[in-house]
Scaffold this motif. Structure first.
Motif, PDB file in Angstrom:
ATOM      1  N   UNK A 137      18.737   1.223   1.876  1.00  0.00           N
ATOM      2  CA  UNK A 137      17.432   0.561   1.951  1.00  0.00           C
ATOM      3  C   UNK A 137      16.788   0.537   0.575  1.00  0.00           C
ATOM      4  N   UNK A 138      16.173  -0.589   0.236  1.00  0.00           N
ATOM      5  CA  UNK A 138      15.411  -0.714  -1.008  1.00  0.00           C
ATOM      6  C   UNK A 138      13.938  -0.866  -0.658  1.00  0.00           C
ATOM      7  N   UNK A 139      13.089  -0.109  -1.328  1.00  0.00           N
ATOM      8  CA  UNK A 139      11.646  -0.212  -1.147  1.00  0.00           C
ATOM      9  C   UNK A 139      11.092  -1.126  -2.234  1.00  0.00           C
ATOM     10  N   UNK A 140      10.631  -2.309  -1.830  1.00  0.00           N
ATOM     11  CA  UNK A 140      10.095  -3.299  -2.764  1.00  0.00           C
ATOM     12  C   UNK A 140       8.568  -3.164  -2.759  1.00  0.00           C
ATOM     13  N   UNK A 141       8.046  -2.475  -3.777  1.00  0.00           N
ATOM     14  CA  UNK A 141       6.618  -2.152  -3.825  1.00  0.00           C
ATOM     15  C   UNK A 141       5.887  -3.093  -4.772  1.00  0.00           C
TER      16      UNK A 141
ATOM     17  N   UNK B 119       0.859  -1.185   0.000  1.00  0.00           N
ATOM     18  CA  UNK B 119       0.000   0.000   0.000  1.00  0.00           C
ATOM     19  C   UNK B 119       0.894   1.233   0.000  1.00  0.00           C
ATOM     20  N   UNK B 120       0.519   2.242  -0.773  1.00  0.00           N
ATOM     21  CA  UNK B 120       1.335   3.452  -0.870  1.00  0.00           C
ATOM     22  C   UNK B 120       1.334   4.193   0.454  1.00  0.00           C
ATOM     23  N   UNK B 121       2.517   4.495   0.947  1.00  0.00           N
ATOM     24  CA  UNK B 121       2.679   5.295   2.158  1.00  0.00           C
ATOM     25  C   UNK B 121       3.241   6.644   1.726  1.00  0.00           C
ATOM     26  N   UNK B 122       2.416   7.678   1.782  1.00  0.00           N
ATOM     27  CA  UNK B 122       2.844   8.989   1.285  1.00  0.00           C
ATOM     28  C   UNK B 122       3.868   9.658   2.197  1.00  0.00           C
ATOM     29  N   UNK B 123       4.065   9.105   3.368  1.00  0.00           N
ATOM     30  CA  UNK B 123       5.092   9.624   4.281  1.00  0.00           C
ATOM     31  C   UNK B 123       6.307   8.711   4.306  1.00  0.00           C
TER      32      UNK B 123
ATOM     33  N   UNK C 284      13.362   3.032  -4.961  1.00  0.00           N
ATOM     34  CA  UNK C 284      12.072   2.388  -5.216  1.00  0.00           C
ATOM     35  C   UNK C 284      12.183   1.317  -6.301  1.00  0.00           C
ATOM     36  N   UNK C 285      11.639   0.119  -6.001  1.00  0.00           N
ATOM     37  CA  UNK C 285      11.547  -0.955  -6.982  1.00  0.00           C
ATOM     38  C   UNK C 285      10.069  -1.339  -7.096  1.00  0.00           C
ATOM     39  N   UNK C 286       9.439  -1.007  -8.210  1.00  0.00           N
ATOM     40  CA  UNK C 286       8.041  -1.353  -8.439  1.00  0.00           C
ATOM     41  C   UNK C 286       7.988  -2.691  -9.181  1.00  0.00           C
TER      42      UNK C 286
ATOM     43  N   UNK D 156       0.084   2.349  -9.467  1.00  0.00           N
ATOM     44  CA  UNK D 156       1.417   2.888  -9.682  1.00  0.00           C
ATOM     45  C   UNK D 156       1.793   3.763  -8.491  1.00  0.00           C
ATOM     46  N   UNK D 157       3.034   3.658  -8.038  1.00  0.00           N
ATOM     47  CA  UNK D 157       3.490   4.463  -6.894  1.00  0.00           C
ATOM     48  C   UNK D 157       3.463   5.933  -7.285  1.00  0.00           C
ATOM     49  N   UNK D 158       2.589   6.701  -6.640  1.00  0.00           N
ATOM     50  CA  UNK D 158       2.517   8.134  -6.929  1.00  0.00           C
ATOM     51  C   UNK D 158       2.910   8.972  -5.718  1.00  0.00           C
TER      52      UNK D 158
END
Length: 333
Positions: free
Chosen positions: A146-150, A90-94, A186-188, A155-157
């Motif tokens: 750190x890598x963010x595995x989304x 889930x997208x975390x805007x913070x 970020x890795x989508x 789409x990550x906005x």
């Protein structure tokens, strides 16, 4: 409220599943080489070591702790760095701020360790500032990445850096230049190219390919048909992939079908699709699914599984599993 709690529980289960999956050092090394080193094989399995996932820092007067999803110490010759993977659906805007707190916490943890060592040294060996602040001119902190595995469908906005969260309206350009930034790696998963995925050497390749097309029934069938490696999947990899089909029955197949530590993903998917059991695609069959789940619970009880284990495997309430267990015990007398 119940939906929110169920959602949190589902996300937590995915975090745990991913953490278990990346306990394998070879997979973690494969991830770092692919997404951190542009496919160059710098990191080997022997270079990956466990690292305490906890980092502590102060928020006002309260001690506050953050637990990383996955974190390892990776050696590069005589040096090493701390590398973390954060799983997000889930997208975390913070998020940039959240990750920054993790990074600062790790650096502060390292600094405290150095300070404890310096405190034991004779004062005569230190400069006044080194003794005062417990950090020598020659001391160095190990880098943290750190890598963010989304894996979300959308789409990550959200922002991919700290400045994207800041209101810089009407600040002079010269002053804006002084505002420090923090960038997110970020890795989508659903936007990865075939070329990127092909760089992977372990079953992480199959896992990411499966997640990428997990919402498309036709694409999944084509993927499993063209890649024979899905016929023999390790259980922890299977569990990660199954989480993204949102099929309770597919998760249950892991217990029914497992043989020699491996599972035939192709057969499991075929069984589910042929029976029309993918959740959300077979409305009006709730009663049938409930009966199947009860039969599975009884079967697992017969295999000696505990109530806690069965509740987790079947994603079912502990109390209801306990009720079924009691009924079975009464029948046996």
């Amino acid at each position: 409220m119940k939906k929110r709690l169920l959602r949190r529980r589902t996300l937590l289960k995915k975090d745990i599943t991913w953490s278990s999956y990346f306990e394998d050092e070879e997979r973690f090394a494969d991830f770092v080489n692919c997404f951190g080193c542009n496919g160059v094989q710098y990191v080997q399995e022997k270079d990956v070591h466990t690292e305490d996932a906890k980092g502590y820092f102060m928020v006002r007067k309260d001690a506050f702790s953050k637990m990383r999803d996955i974190v390892r110490r990776v050696a590069f010759g005589v040096n090493f760095c701390i590398i973390g993977i954060e799983n997000q659906e889930v997208i975390d805007y913070a998020y940039p701020l959240r990750e920054l707190t993790y990074t600062v916490a790790n650096y502060e943890k390292q600094r405290r360790k150095i300070a404890r060592k310096i405190k034991k040294l004779p004062k005569a060996l230190l400069q006044r500032s080194e003794y005062l602040y417990r950090f020598r001119k020659t001391d160095r902190l190990k880098p943290t990445i750190t890598f963010l595995l989304y894996s979300g469908l959308e789409e990550w906005d959200g922002s991919t850096d700290l400045q994207g969260m800041l209101d810089l309206t009407q600040l002079p350009e010269d002053l804006k230049d002084k505002v420090q930034n923090y960038r997110v790696n970020l890795i989508e998963i659903r936007k990865l190219s075939e070329e990127q995925i092909s760089e992977l050497k372990t079953d992480l390749k199959q896992v990411l390919q499966f997640i990428k097309c997990s919402q498309d029934k036709t694409a999944i069938r084509a993927l499993l048909k063209n890649d024979r490696s899905y016929q023999k999947v390790e259980k922890d990899a299977y569990l990660v992939m199954s989480q993204y089909t949102h099929s309770e029955q597919l998760l249950q197949e892991a217990e029914v079908q497992e043989e020699g530590g491996y599972i035939n993903m192709c057969k499991a998917i075929d069984d589910i699709y042929e029976d029309g059991k993918i959740e959300g695609r077979a409305e009006g069959r709730a009663e049938g699914r409930a009966q199947e789940r009860q039969e599975l619970i009884i079967r697992l009880l017969g295999k000696g599984k505990s109530v806690e284990e069965i509740a987790d495997i079947c994603d079912f309430e502990y109390e209801k599993v306990q009720q079924i267990q009691k009924k079975q015990l009464r029948k046996s007398f």
